[in-house]
Design a protein around this motif. Structure first.
Motif, PDB file in Angstrom:
ATOM      1  N   GLU A  22       0.837  -1.206   0.000  1.00  0.00           N
ATOM      2  CA  GLU A  22       0.000   0.000   0.000  1.00  0.00           C
ATOM      3  C   GLU A  22       0.874   1.258   0.000  1.00  0.00           C
ATOM      4  O   GLU A  22       0.622   2.195  -0.759  1.00  0.00           O
ATOM      5  CB  GLU A  22      -0.928  -0.006   1.214  1.00  0.00           C
ATOM      6  N   ALA A  23       1.895   1.269   0.849  1.00  0.00           N
ATOM      7  CA  ALA A  23       2.797   2.423   0.927  1.00  0.00           C
ATOM      8  C   ALA A  23       3.549   2.610  -0.387  1.00  0.00           C
ATOM      9  O   ALA A  23       3.650   3.735  -0.896  1.00  0.00           O
ATOM     10  CB  ALA A  23       3.768   2.254   2.087  1.00  0.00           C
ATOM     11  N   GLU A  24       4.068   1.541  -0.951  1.00  0.00           N
ATOM     12  CA  GLU A  24       4.813   1.644  -2.203  1.00  0.00           C
ATOM     13  C   GLU A  24       3.934   2.188  -3.324  1.00  0.00           C
ATOM     14  O   GLU A  24       4.377   3.005  -4.127  1.00  0.00           O
ATOM     15  CB  GLU A  24       5.407   0.296  -2.585  1.00  0.00           C
ATOM     16  N   PHE A  25       2.696   1.745  -3.379  1.00  0.00           N
ATOM     17  CA  PHE A  25       1.772   2.263  -4.383  1.00  0.00           C
ATOM     18  C   PHE A  25       1.549   3.761  -4.179  1.00  0.00           C
ATOM     19  O   PHE A  25       1.629   4.553  -5.113  1.00  0.00           O
ATOM     20  CB  PHE A  25       0.436   1.514  -4.317  1.00  0.00           C
ATOM     21  N   LEU A  36       4.690  14.224   6.109  1.00  0.00           N
ATOM     22  CA  LEU A  36       5.050  14.750   7.426  1.00  0.00           C
ATOM     23  C   LEU A  36       5.518  13.639   8.358  1.00  0.00           C
ATOM     24  O   LEU A  36       4.894  12.582   8.443  1.00  0.00           O
ATOM     25  CB  LEU A  36       3.832  15.461   8.037  1.00  0.00           C
ATOM     26  N   ARG A  37       6.616  13.911   9.055  1.00  0.00           N
ATOM     27  CA  ARG A  37       7.098  13.020  10.114  1.00  0.00           C
ATOM     28  C   ARG A  37       6.746  13.671  11.437  1.00  0.00           C
ATOM     29  O   ARG A  37       7.240  14.739  11.758  1.00  0.00           O
ATOM     30  CB  ARG A  37       8.599  12.798  10.008  1.00  0.00           C
ATOM     31  N   GLY A  38       5.874  13.027  12.178  1.00  0.00           N
ATOM     32  CA  GLY A  38       5.392  13.569  13.441  1.00  0.00           C
ATOM     33  C   GLY A  38       3.875  13.504  13.457  1.00  0.00           C
ATOM     34  O   GLY A  38       3.248  13.035  12.505  1.00  0.00           O
ATOM     35  N   ASN A  39       3.295  13.966  14.536  1.00  0.00           N
ATOM     36  CA  ASN A  39       1.843  13.872  14.627  1.00  0.00           C
ATOM     37  C   ASN A  39       1.174  14.968  13.798  1.00  0.00           C
ATOM     38  O   ASN A  39       1.786  15.964  13.440  1.00  0.00           O
ATOM     39  CB  ASN A  39       1.378  13.876  16.085  1.00  0.00           C
ATOM     40  N   SER A  42       1.366  18.661  14.723  1.00  0.00           N
ATOM     41  CA  SER A  42       2.622  19.393  14.558  1.00  0.00           C
ATOM     42  C   SER A  42       2.625  20.255  13.294  1.00  0.00           C
ATOM     43  O   SER A  42       3.351  21.242  13.215  1.00  0.00           O
ATOM     44  CB  SER A  42       3.822  18.447  14.574  1.00  0.00           C
ATOM     45  N   ASP A  43       1.822  19.887  12.284  1.00  0.00           N
ATOM     46  CA  ASP A  43       1.689  20.695  11.064  1.00  0.00           C
ATOM     47  C   ASP A  43       0.463  20.199  10.301  1.00  0.00           C
ATOM     48  O   ASP A  43       0.576  19.370   9.393  1.00  0.00           O
ATOM     49  CB  ASP A  43       2.943  20.610  10.208  1.00  0.00           C
ATOM     50  N   GLU A  44      -0.688  20.697  10.686  1.00  0.00           N
ATOM     51  CA  GLU A  44      -1.949  20.208  10.125  1.00  0.00           C
ATOM     52  C   GLU A  44      -2.025  20.375   8.612  1.00  0.00           C
ATOM     53  O   GLU A  44      -2.581  19.521   7.927  1.00  0.00           O
ATOM     54  CB  GLU A  44      -3.128  20.878  10.812  1.00  0.00           C
ATOM     55  N   ASP A  45      -1.468  21.450   8.075  1.00  0.00           N
ATOM     56  CA  ASP A  45      -1.506  21.658   6.626  1.00  0.00           C
ATOM     57  C   ASP A  45      -0.639  20.632   5.896  1.00  0.00           C
ATOM     58  O   ASP A  45      -1.042  20.097   4.864  1.00  0.00           O
ATOM     59  CB  ASP A  45      -1.053  23.073   6.266  1.00  0.00           C
ATOM     60  N   ALA A  46       0.548  20.370   6.410  1.00  0.00           N
ATOM     61  CA  ALA A  46       1.458  19.415   5.766  1.00  0.00           C
ATOM     62  C   ALA A  46       0.939  17.980   5.856  1.00  0.00           C
ATOM     63  O   ALA A  46       1.310  17.140   5.038  1.00  0.00           O
ATOM     64  CB  ALA A  46       2.844  19.512   6.390  1.00  0.00           C
ATOM     65  N   ALA A  47       0.100  17.701   6.837  1.00  0.00           N
ATOM     66  CA  ALA A  47      -0.436  16.350   7.013  1.00  0.00           C
ATOM     67  C   ALA A  47      -1.518  16.016   5.987  1.00  0.00           C
ATOM     68  O   ALA A  47      -1.751  14.849   5.693  1.00  0.00           O
ATOM     69  CB  ALA A  47      -0.992  16.184   8.428  1.00  0.00           C
ATOM     70  N   LEU A  48      -2.172  17.025   5.426  1.00  0.00           N
ATOM     71  CA  LEU A  48      -3.279  16.795   4.486  1.00  0.00           C
ATOM     72  C   LEU A  48      -2.785  16.446   3.091  1.00  0.00           C
ATOM     73  O   LEU A  48      -1.884  17.096   2.555  1.00  0.00           O
ATOM     74  CB  LEU A  48      -4.161  18.039   4.397  1.00  0.00           C
ATOM     75  N   HIS A  49      -3.417  15.427   2.518  1.00  0.00           N
ATOM     76  CA  HIS A  49      -3.115  15.022   1.145  1.00  0.00           C
ATOM     77  C   HIS A  49      -4.422  14.754   0.409  1.00  0.00           C
ATOM     78  O   HIS A  49      -5.396  14.294   0.986  1.00  0.00           O
ATOM     79  CB  HIS A  49      -2.225  13.775   1.133  1.00  0.00           C
ATOM     80  N   ARG A  50      -4.398  15.018  -0.892  1.00  0.00           N
ATOM     81  CA  ARG A  50      -5.598  14.921  -1.721  1.00  0.00           C
ATOM     82  C   ARG A  50      -5.726  13.540  -2.363  1.00  0.00           C
ATOM     83  O   ARG A  50      -4.758  12.997  -2.894  1.00  0.00           O
ATOM     84  CB  ARG A  50      -5.540  15.989  -2.811  1.00  0.00           C
ATOM     85  N   PHE A  51      -6.925  13.021  -2.300  1.00  0.00           N
ATOM     86  CA  PHE A  51      -7.275  11.749  -2.928  1.00  0.00           C
ATOM     87  C   PHE A  51      -8.570  11.962  -3.711  1.00  0.00           C
ATOM     88  O   PHE A  51      -9.452  12.688  -3.253  1.00  0.00           O
ATOM     89  CB  PHE A  51      -7.557  10.667  -1.869  1.00  0.00           C
ATOM     90  N   PHE A  66       3.857   9.968   8.925  1.00  0.00           N
ATOM     91  CA  PHE A  66       4.690   9.010   9.643  1.00  0.00           C
ATOM     92  C   PHE A  66       4.627   9.500  11.092  1.00  0.00           C
ATOM     93  O   PHE A  66       5.342  10.443  11.458  1.00  0.00           O
ATOM     94  CB  PHE A  66       6.138   9.042   9.155  1.00  0.00           C
ATOM     95  N   PRO A  67       3.763   8.945  11.939  1.00  0.00           N
ATOM     96  CA  PRO A  67       3.552   9.517  13.274  1.00  0.00           C
ATOM     97  C   PRO A  67       4.753   9.425  14.203  1.00  0.00           C
ATOM     98  O   PRO A  67       4.882  10.224  15.127  1.00  0.00           O
ATOM     99  CB  PRO A  67       2.371   8.729  13.826  1.00  0.00           C
ATOM    100  N   LYS A  68       5.608   8.461  13.968  1.00  0.00           N
ATOM    101  CA  LYS A  68       6.811   8.297  14.791  1.00  0.00           C
ATOM    102  C   LYS A  68       7.995   8.702  13.926  1.00  0.00           C
ATOM    103  O   LYS A  68       8.380   7.965  13.016  1.00  0.00           O
ATOM    104  CB  LYS A  68       6.935   6.857  15.266  1.00  0.00           C
ATOM    105  N   PRO A  69       8.574   9.880  14.177  1.00  0.00           N
ATOM    106  CA  PRO A  69       9.609  10.419  13.283  1.00  0.00           C
ATOM    107  C   PRO A  69      10.752   9.465  12.971  1.00  0.00           C
ATOM    108  O   PRO A  69      11.309   9.509  11.881  1.00  0.00           O
ATOM    109  CB  PRO A  69      10.112  11.650  14.031  1.00  0.00           C
ATOM    110  N   GLU A  70      11.076   8.584  13.886  1.00  0.00           N
ATOM    111  CA  GLU A  70      12.213   7.691  13.676  1.00  0.00           C
ATOM    112  C   GLU A  70      11.833   6.393  12.968  1.00  0.00           C
ATOM    113  O   GLU A  70      12.701   5.565  12.677  1.00  0.00           O
ATOM    114  CB  GLU A  70      12.893   7.379  15.019  1.00  0.00           C
ATOM    115  N   LYS A  71      10.538   6.210  12.648  1.00  0.00           N
ATOM    116  CA  LYS A  71      10.087   4.962  12.021  1.00  0.00           C
ATOM    117  C   LYS A  71       9.334   5.254  10.730  1.00  0.00           C
ATOM    118  O   LYS A  71       8.808   6.332  10.534  1.00  0.00           O
ATOM    119  CB  LYS A  71       9.191   4.189  12.987  1.00  0.00           C
ATOM    120  N   ASP A  72       9.270   4.242   9.862  1.00  0.00           N
ATOM    121  CA  ASP A  72       8.575   4.369   8.589  1.00  0.00           C
ATOM    122  C   ASP A  72       7.166   3.781   8.628  1.00  0.00           C
ATOM    123  O   ASP A  72       6.668   3.290   7.620  1.00  0.00           O
ATOM    124  CB  ASP A  72       9.385   3.711   7.472  1.00  0.00           C
TER     125      ASP A  72
END
Length: 114
Positions: A22-25, A36-39, A42-51, A66-72
């Motif tokens: 799913e992620a690769e697609f 965005l890396r983080g919750n 932390s940046d509501e505009d950067a978190a939004l994506h269009r579908f 990516f809610p946990k900055p150190e993980k994918d």
């Protein structure tokens, strides 16, 4: 087309953790480095994506981070207010149409007949 059945827990938490295929697609349409890396807070505009929502024929803007900055671990948030929150037990999916990232859902029984 990639996706999975929405579990009771995913529905309750209003979030999907995207697995590898799913992620690769998704990365074909939303570059890995632009997510965005983080919750979300932390940046509501950067978190939004269009579908493009295939069930409604309209665009929806959903939080993808990516809610946990150190993980994918990639997380997509479901939202009735934003126009995409399928029921638990439904199959949600990502696909493309005319080169555009699309999201949709259907009853799992319908998915299994395909």
């Amino acid at each position: 087309m990639v996706g999975s059945v929405i579990t009771d827990r995913e529905y309750y938490d209003s979030q999907l953790t995207l697995v590898q295929d799913e992620a690769e697609f998704l990365f074909n349409f939303i570059p890995y480095g632009s997510i965005l890396r983080g919750n979300v807070a932390s940046d509501e505009d950067a978190a939004l994506h269009r579908f493009f929502h295939l069930n409604t024929g309209q665009y929806v803007f959903l939080n993808l981070v990516f809610p946990k900055p150190e993980k994918d671990e990639l997380r997509l948030y479901l939202s009735e207010e934003r126009g995409f929150k399928p029921d638990a037990g439904d199959f949600w999916y990502l696909t493309s149409q005319d080169g555009e990232l699309c999201i949709g859902s259907m009853p799992a029984a319908e998915w299994h007949r395909m």
